[in-house]
Design a protein around this motif. Sequence first.
Motif, PDB file in Angstrom:
ATOM      1  N   GLY A   1       8.423   9.833   1.025  1.00  0.00           N
ATOM      2  CA  GLY A   1       8.344   8.497   1.624  1.00  0.00           C
ATOM      3  C   GLY A   1       9.761   7.855   2.319  1.00  0.00           C
ATOM      4  O   GLY A   1      10.516   8.974   2.381  1.00  0.00           O
ATOM      5  N   MET A   2      10.005   6.754   2.475  1.00  0.00           N
ATOM      6  CA  MET A   2      11.229   6.280   3.214  1.00  0.00           C
ATOM      7  C   MET A   2      12.208   5.760   2.233  1.00  0.00           C
ATOM      8  O   MET A   2      13.272   5.227   2.344  1.00  0.00           O
ATOM      9  N   CYS A   3      11.577   5.142   0.695  1.00  0.00           N
ATOM     10  CA  CYS A   3      12.456   4.809  -0.132  1.00  0.00           C
ATOM     11  C   CYS A   3      11.705   5.183  -1.340  1.00  0.00           C
ATOM     12  O   CYS A   3      10.617   5.600  -1.674  1.00  0.00           O
ATOM     13  N   GLY A   4      12.464   4.823  -2.641  1.00  0.00           N
ATOM     14  CA  GLY A   4      12.105   4.923  -3.785  1.00  0.00           C
ATOM     15  C   GLY A   4      12.953   4.387  -4.929  1.00  0.00           C
ATOM     16  O   GLY A   4      14.091   3.990  -4.544  1.00  0.00           O
ATOM     17  N   ALA A   5      12.353   4.383  -6.234  1.00  0.00           N
ATOM     18  CA  ALA A   5      13.137   3.806  -7.289  1.00  0.00           C
ATOM     19  C   ALA A   5      14.254   4.908  -7.912  1.00  0.00           C
ATOM     20  O   ALA A   5      14.022   5.168  -8.885  1.00  0.00           O
ATOM     21  N   ASP A   6      15.198   4.989  -6.995  1.00  0.00           N
ATOM     22  CA  ASP A   6      16.039   6.434  -7.100  1.00  0.00           C
ATOM     23  C   ASP A   6      17.253   5.682  -7.959  1.00  0.00           C
ATOM     24  O   ASP A   6      17.541   4.489  -7.940  1.00  0.00           O
ATOM     25  N   SER A   7      17.814   6.154  -8.934  1.00  0.00           N
ATOM     26  CA  SER A   7      19.012   5.962  -9.618  1.00  0.00           C
ATOM     27  C   SER A   7      20.279   5.480  -8.824  1.00  0.00           C
ATOM     28  O   SER A   7      21.008   4.748  -9.009  1.00  0.00           O
ATOM     29  N   LEU A   8      20.332   6.423  -7.908  1.00  0.00           N
ATOM     30  CA  LEU A   8      21.495   6.473  -6.999  1.00  0.00           C
ATOM     31  C   LEU A   8      20.948   6.613  -5.343  1.00  0.00           C
ATOM     32  O   LEU A   8      20.037   7.058  -5.076  1.00  0.00           O
ATOM     33  N   ILE A   9      21.480   5.570  -4.666  1.00  0.00           N
ATOM     34  CA  ILE A   9      21.260   5.187  -3.150  1.00  0.00           C
ATOM     35  C   ILE A   9      22.317   5.535  -2.458  1.00  0.00           C
ATOM     36  O   ILE A   9      23.557   5.262  -2.563  1.00  0.00           O
ATOM     37  N   ASN A  10      21.982   6.467  -1.344  1.00  0.00           N
ATOM     38  CA  ASN A  10      22.921   7.014  -0.408  1.00  0.00           C
ATOM     39  C   ASN A  10      23.395   5.707   0.399  1.00  0.00           C
ATOM     40  O   ASN A  10      22.606   5.030   0.987  1.00  0.00           O
TER      41      ASN A  10
ATOM     42  N   ASN B   1       0.806  -1.106  -0.063  1.00  0.00           N
ATOM     43  CA  ASN B   1      -0.200   0.084   0.038  1.00  0.00           C
ATOM     44  C   ASN B   1       1.051   1.180   0.063  1.00  0.00           C
ATOM     45  O   ASN B   1       1.966   1.374   0.536  1.00  0.00           O
ATOM     46  N   PHE B   2       0.318   2.447  -0.490  1.00  0.00           N
ATOM     47  CA  PHE B   2       0.878   3.830  -0.733  1.00  0.00           C
ATOM     48  C   PHE B   2       2.424   3.218  -1.229  1.00  0.00           C
ATOM     49  O   PHE B   2       3.316   3.817  -0.735  1.00  0.00           O
ATOM     50  N   PHE B   3       2.350   2.820  -2.352  1.00  0.00           N
ATOM     51  CA  PHE B   3       3.560   2.220  -3.173  1.00  0.00           C
ATOM     52  C   PHE B   3       4.704   3.180  -3.173  1.00  0.00           C
ATOM     53  O   PHE B   3       4.570   4.601  -3.418  1.00  0.00           O
ATOM     54  N   PRO B   4       5.897   2.706  -2.799  1.00  0.00           N
ATOM     55  CA  PRO B   4       7.099   3.708  -2.675  1.00  0.00           C
ATOM     56  C   PRO B   4       7.275   4.533  -4.136  1.00  0.00           C
ATOM     57  O   PRO B   4       7.356   4.076  -5.084  1.00  0.00           O
ATOM     58  N   GLY B   5       7.566   5.824  -4.201  1.00  0.00           N
ATOM     59  CA  GLY B   5       7.654   6.861  -5.255  1.00  0.00           C
ATOM     60  C   GLY B   5       6.206   7.070  -5.596  1.00  0.00           C
ATOM     61  O   GLY B   5       6.257   8.454  -5.973  1.00  0.00           O
ATOM     62  N   TRP B   6       5.074   6.968  -5.374  1.00  0.00           N
ATOM     63  CA  TRP B   6       3.944   7.260  -5.857  1.00  0.00           C
ATOM     64  C   TRP B   6       3.483   8.273  -4.518  1.00  0.00           C
ATOM     65  O   TRP B   6       2.797   9.412  -4.847  1.00  0.00           O
ATOM     66  N   SER B   7       4.223   8.175  -3.357  1.00  0.00           N
ATOM     67  CA  SER B   7       3.803   9.137  -2.465  1.00  0.00           C
ATOM     68  C   SER B   7       4.165  10.560  -2.834  1.00  0.00           C
ATOM     69  O   SER B   7       3.408  11.833  -2.657  1.00  0.00           O
ATOM     70  N   GLY B   8       5.113  10.667  -4.041  1.00  0.00           N
ATOM     71  CA  GLY B   8       5.248  12.158  -4.436  1.00  0.00           C
ATOM     72  C   GLY B   8       4.247  12.815  -5.228  1.00  0.00           C
ATOM     73  O   GLY B   8       3.993  14.087  -5.166  1.00  0.00           O
ATOM     74  N   ALA B   9       3.177  11.989  -5.654  1.00  0.00           N
ATOM     75  CA  ALA B   9       2.071  12.558  -6.323  1.00  0.00           C
ATOM     76  C   ALA B   9       1.355  13.411  -5.420  1.00  0.00           C
ATOM     77  O   ALA B   9       0.391  14.100  -5.917  1.00  0.00           O
TER      78      ALA B   9
ATOM     79  N   ASP C   1      15.866  -4.511  -4.891  1.00  0.00           N
ATOM     80  CA  ASP C   1      17.136  -3.585  -4.619  1.00  0.00           C
ATOM     81  C   ASP C   1      16.890  -2.129  -3.815  1.00  0.00           C
ATOM     82  O   ASP C   1      17.533  -1.688  -3.136  1.00  0.00           O
ATOM     83  N   TRP C   2      15.534  -1.676  -4.086  1.00  0.00           N
ATOM     84  CA  TRP C   2      15.519  -0.432  -3.487  1.00  0.00           C
ATOM     85  C   TRP C   2      14.316  -0.238  -2.797  1.00  0.00           C
ATOM     86  O   TRP C   2      13.943   0.706  -1.831  1.00  0.00           O
ATOM     87  N   ARG C   3      13.290  -1.226  -2.656  1.00  0.00           N
ATOM     88  CA  ARG C   3      12.140  -0.975  -2.007  1.00  0.00           C
ATOM     89  C   ARG C   3      11.965  -1.831  -0.598  1.00  0.00           C
ATOM     90  O   ARG C   3      12.357  -2.917  -0.580  1.00  0.00           O
ATOM     91  N   TYR C   4      11.617  -1.137   0.382  1.00  0.00           N
ATOM     92  CA  TYR C   4      11.648  -1.595   1.597  1.00  0.00           C
ATOM     93  C   TYR C   4      10.245  -1.950   1.834  1.00  0.00           C
ATOM     94  O   TYR C   4       9.200  -1.075   1.838  1.00  0.00           O
ATOM     95  N   LYS C   5       9.711  -3.178   2.557  1.00  0.00           N
ATOM     96  CA  LYS C   5       8.660  -3.750   2.573  1.00  0.00           C
ATOM     97  C   LYS C   5       8.136  -3.921   3.978  1.00  0.00           C
ATOM     98  O   LYS C   5       8.684  -4.834   4.689  1.00  0.00           O
ATOM     99  N   LEU C   6       6.889  -3.304   4.433  1.00  0.00           N
ATOM    100  CA  LEU C   6       6.795  -3.138   5.921  1.00  0.00           C
ATOM    101  C   LEU C   6       5.660  -4.079   6.207  1.00  0.00           C
ATOM    102  O   LEU C   6       4.561  -4.046   5.674  1.00  0.00           O
ATOM    103  N   GLU C   7       6.101  -5.198   7.214  1.00  0.00           N
ATOM    104  CA  GLU C   7       4.956  -6.295   7.403  1.00  0.00           C
ATOM    105  C   GLU C   7       4.606  -6.006   8.741  1.00  0.00           C
ATOM    106  O   GLU C   7       5.273  -5.514   9.660  1.00  0.00           O
ATOM    107  N   ASP C   8       3.203  -6.368   9.045  1.00  0.00           N
ATOM    108  CA  ASP C   8       3.004  -6.195  10.459  1.00  0.00           C
ATOM    109  C   ASP C   8       3.725  -7.076  11.590  1.00  0.00           C
ATOM    110  O   ASP C   8       4.118  -6.620  12.617  1.00  0.00           O
ATOM    111  N   ARG C   9       4.199  -8.191  11.076  1.00  0.00           N
ATOM    112  CA  ARG C   9       5.071  -8.887  12.052  1.00  0.00           C
ATOM    113  C   ARG C   9       6.280  -8.314  12.226  1.00  0.00           C
ATOM    114  O   ARG C   9       6.978  -8.489  13.334  1.00  0.00           O
TER     115      ARG C   9
END
Length: 297
Positions: free
Chosen positions: A47-56, A34-42, A73-81
């Motif tokens: 967000g806390m991550c995104g499909a960036d060409s460069l990662i710090n 939900n609230f997929f990373p990158g789309w938050s900018g719309a 490689d770039w998306r962090y997935k938050l699970e309830d557990r």
Amino acid sequence: MPTARVDLRATSPTIDTIEARLDAPARTVGFVDNFFPGWSGAYNLEGMCGADSLINPYYRELVDASGMERVWDWRYKLEDRDLKSVRPLLDAINVRFYLDYPAGQRLLRKELQPLASSDMEAYESTSVWPRAFFTDRVAVYEDLWQFISWIKSGDGSPFAAMQHSDWIHLSPQPRVQGDISGRQIRPAEEYKLTTNTTSFSVSATGPGFIVLTEAFESDNFRATLNGKAVPYIRLNHAFKGIYADSPGKYLVKFSYWPRGLSTTLLISGIGMGLALLEILVALVVLRPNPNERTAVI
């Protein structure tokens, strides 16, 4: 003929609720897909991550240490557990709002405060660290795992920490204590964020550090304190900070100015100047002489 499509920019009552509570910069994350990373900018939400060409790299190390699953490689997935174990770190990186589908797992999320239940379920962390703050003490850690252990076992309040490999190169040494148990904290105010700058005001109670939870990059920023250029350092493993040596109210500004940009602009200016000079010379040389007669046949 194209058929009617889903309106991806439709009004969201839940997003409106979050925006109404944004009295200071904060980040947002969605559970699972939900609230997929990158789309938050719309919706102008960070967000806390995104499909960036460069990662710090420092930020990558820090979030990887949380234990969250990293996908593609770039998306962090938050699970309830994982919520209970990762929330202290998410608090520390300024994640304040959490989103899910309606009728999600409300009963399982006792660590969060329910905020809205409409087109989406929204939650808020009441223990989130401010985007920027002053503190009069700093802890020195040896490696990332020691720093992570302090976040997870701490009292939940913000603190400043510096890696020992950076601390030993500070000269002169800051006039601060290393025992953070009795630290004072002053959240920043009056934020102003633009495309390339972050500025805010903060009150210092004495010598200490001003921490900004935005990614550190060596020599790629310019920092000013009440308009005066000052050096900035890496704090809390992935973020930026400034040392203030006396009490008072400070206006802090960070400007993105990549290393080499000044040289690039200088070379570009010289190139443009030479191009204009060449055009000027060509106009003078090729300009017809009115005293010369053209033979007519």
